[in-house]
Design an enzyme around this catalytic site. Structure first.
Site, PDB file in Angstrom:
ATOM      1  N   GLU A 188       0.758  -1.564   0.192  1.00  0.00           N
ATOM      2  CA  GLU A 188      -0.387  -0.090  -0.459  1.00  0.00           C
ATOM      3  C   GLU A 188       0.829   1.339   0.194  1.00  0.00           C
ATOM      4  O   GLU A 188       0.891   2.199   0.951  1.00  0.00           O
ATOM      5  CB  GLU A 188      -1.187   0.473   0.752  1.00  0.00           C
ATOM      6  CG  GLU A 188      -0.291  -0.519   2.533  1.00  0.00           C
ATOM      7  CD  GLU A 188      -1.249  -0.341   3.311  1.00  0.00           C
ATOM      8  OE1 GLU A 188      -2.560  -1.195   3.328  1.00  0.00           O
ATOM      9  OE2 GLU A 188      -1.439  -0.237   4.968  1.00  0.00           O
ATOM     10  N   GLU A 398      -5.597  -6.616   0.294  1.00  0.00           N
ATOM     11  CA  GLU A 398      -6.205  -7.089   1.506  1.00  0.00           C
ATOM     12  C   GLU A 398      -8.237  -6.302   1.528  1.00  0.00           C
ATOM     13  O   GLU A 398      -8.041  -5.378   0.054  1.00  0.00           O
ATOM     14  CB  GLU A 398      -5.804  -6.362   2.516  1.00  0.00           C
ATOM     15  CG  GLU A 398      -4.515  -6.598   2.690  1.00  0.00           C
ATOM     16  CD  GLU A 398      -4.024  -5.577   3.586  1.00  0.00           C
ATOM     17  OE1 GLU A 398      -4.415  -4.685   4.299  1.00  0.00           O
ATOM     18  OE2 GLU A 398      -2.291  -5.111   3.329  1.00  0.00           O
TER      19      GLU A 398
END
EC number: 3.2.1.21
Length: 508
Positions: A188, A398
């Site tokens: 991320e 995720e």
């Protein structure tokens, strides 16, 4: 707490979806991967064992004032219990497991000598996964820089990180690449740069002086962009190395992941539509446009100006096509407007959010401990990336729902959340998105980086008060098992009876 002395708990869940939303595992391609995820600092524990040295997360969790959030010293003890966890994964029917490698466990000084015990742990973990038919998806970096490199030159805001990260990646490709076909370089990347170098909520905890967070150093107007720039260059360097040295024989793929909020205009006004496009340029385009087109979005260049680093022609060419896939990490959605309203973070005098210049309002009726599903947000992300960035292969790395710790094993809201997002993803695939995998966060209860042990995302409950860290399946584990093995269909008003082999209690 109400106890039920039953060997099995049978729950009837009414799944209300429309006919068009009915789906099963068989609606997805055979090579589509359904899995679950963890990360090294959040799962492994054993932070001072077998040659591992501190990472920036060890330092941050022990020295910064974070209330009662705790640390990852032991957490789920995956380092010692990985065989048990892999067995649980196999019983669940997971097709893939996403985990990260602890840089400071594998190479304790950040560069140089390899730690043989760290190397053996990851080789054994990968071997165990493959022996159970589970595809490893490996993340090289999940926020946990060796503290030695942070101390030496300041980590990700220094270009020296590019060489060290590439050397570390080289070790991983060489040692594990015969068995690993899916690599994510950096986790991320967007929110990593913002949280660590603008907001100060993750290590090294940098931000400009403000009344909300007591950062001891940092510059929110420059450092997130420096870090983001070096993240991209480190990714591109590692990708180039992999493709030149390993890809022809190992046949793997390598990508970068971004954190992606769903973003939608608050009203149908032109101002809100423009604000939403600007937010997408900052949140998505910051990383994706260089990876696809070799440069930052025009909106960022105009607004950030000289504070935004510039790619050389060689760097631009190296970035283009450096990601075989894009990893998407997604949890929730926001409405975007130009009009003043509560923003996702407190207003600050400078930094990423001031530069972006929009206000964000939660699209979900959510609390810190319970998130309402807004699956249309994920579908919108996938459609936008398809149209704006040449429809790259995508893995949802995720997605999941937090609930309060020690609340219940009957996590029906989590089931409804997950199935809603899987359905939205399927809709996007039917509309042409090249999405190839979905990973639930998380496989088991972990140390959550921003909430410690106050919340849990796991499909298996971990008793953190038990020295043995006993694992107990939640209802979501049974649901995911049923979905993956085809015994559960998500269909109109289906009445699905889930058998969860929970001995003794349905509440904790």
């Amino acid at each position: 707490m109400k106890l039920y002395s039953l060997l099995s708990v049978f729950l009837v869940i009414l799944l209300a979806t429309s006919d068009s939303d009915a789906f099963t595992r068989n609606n997805f391609p055979k090579d589509f991967l359904f899995g679950a995820a963890t990360s090294a600092y959040q799962w492994e524990g054993a932070v001072a064992e077998d040659g591992r040295t501190p990472s920036v997360w060890d330092t941050f969790s022990h020295t910064y004032n974070r209330g009662n959030l705790g640390n990852g010293d032991i957490t789920s003890d995956g380092y010692h219990k990985y065989k048990e966890d892999v067995k649980l994964m196999a019983e669940m029917g997971l097709e893939s497991f996403r985990f990260s490698i602890s840089w400071s466990r594998l190479i304790p000084n950040g560069r140089g000598l390899i730690n043989p015990k760290g190397l053996l742990f990851y080789k054994n973990l990968i071997k165990e996964l493959i022996s159970h038919g589970i595809e490893p998806h490996v993340t090289l970096y999940h926020y946990d820089l060796p503290q030695s490199l942070e101390d030496e030159y300041g980590g990700w805001i220094n270009r020296k990180i590019i060489e060290d990260f590439t050397a570390y990646a080289d070790v991983c490709f060489r040692e594990f690449g015969e068995d690993v076909k899916l690599w994510t370089t950096i986790n991320e990347a967007t929110i990593f740069a913002i949280g660590s170098y603008d907001q100060g909520i993750s290590p090294p905890g940098h931000c400009s002086p403000n009344k909300f967070i007591n950062c001891t150093s940092g510059n929110s107007s420059t450092e997130p962009y420096l870090a983001g720039h070096n993240i991209l260059l480190a990714h591109a360097s590692a990708s180039k190395l992999y493709k030149l040295k390993y890809k022809s024989t190992q046949k793997g793929s390598i990508g970068l992941s971004i954190f992606a909020f769903g973003l939608s205009p608050y009203t149908n006004s032109k101002d809100d539509e423009i604000a939403t496009q600007r937010a997408k340029a900052f949140f998505y385009g910051w990383m994706l446009k260089p990876l696809v087109f070799g440069d930052y979005p025009d909106e960022m260049k105009r607004t950030v100006g000289s504070r935004l680093p510039v790619f050389s022609e060689e760097e631009s060419e190296q970035l283009k096509g450096s990601s075989d896939f894009i990893g998407i990490i997604h949890y929730t959605t926001f409405y975007v407007t130009n009009k003043p309203s509560p923003s996702i973070f407190p207003s600050m005098n400078e930094g990423f959010f001031k530069d972006m210049g929009v206000y964000m309002i939660s699209a979900a009726n959510s609390s810190f401990l319970l998130w309402e599903a807004t699956p249309w947000g994920l579908e919108g992300i996938l459609e936008y990336i398809k149209q704006s960035y040449n429809n790259p292969p995508i893995y949802i790395l995720e997605n999941g729902m937090p609930m309060g710790r020690d609340s219940t094993l009957q996590d029906t809201q989590r089931i409804e959340f997950i199935q809603a997002y899987i359905g939205a993803m399927l809709n996007a695939i039917k509309n042409g998105s090249d999405t190839r995998g979905y990973f639930v966060w998380s496989m088991i209860d972990l140390y959550e980086l921003l909430s410690g042990y106050t919340t849990s995302f796991g499909m298996y409950y971990v008793n953190f008060s038990d020295p043995g860290r006993k694992r107990t399946p939640k209802l979501s584990a049974s649901w995911y098992t049923g979905f993956l093995n085809g015994t559960i269909d998500v269909a109109t008003q289906d009445t699905i009876q889930l058998q969860s082999n929970i001995s003794g209690s349905s509440s904790l």
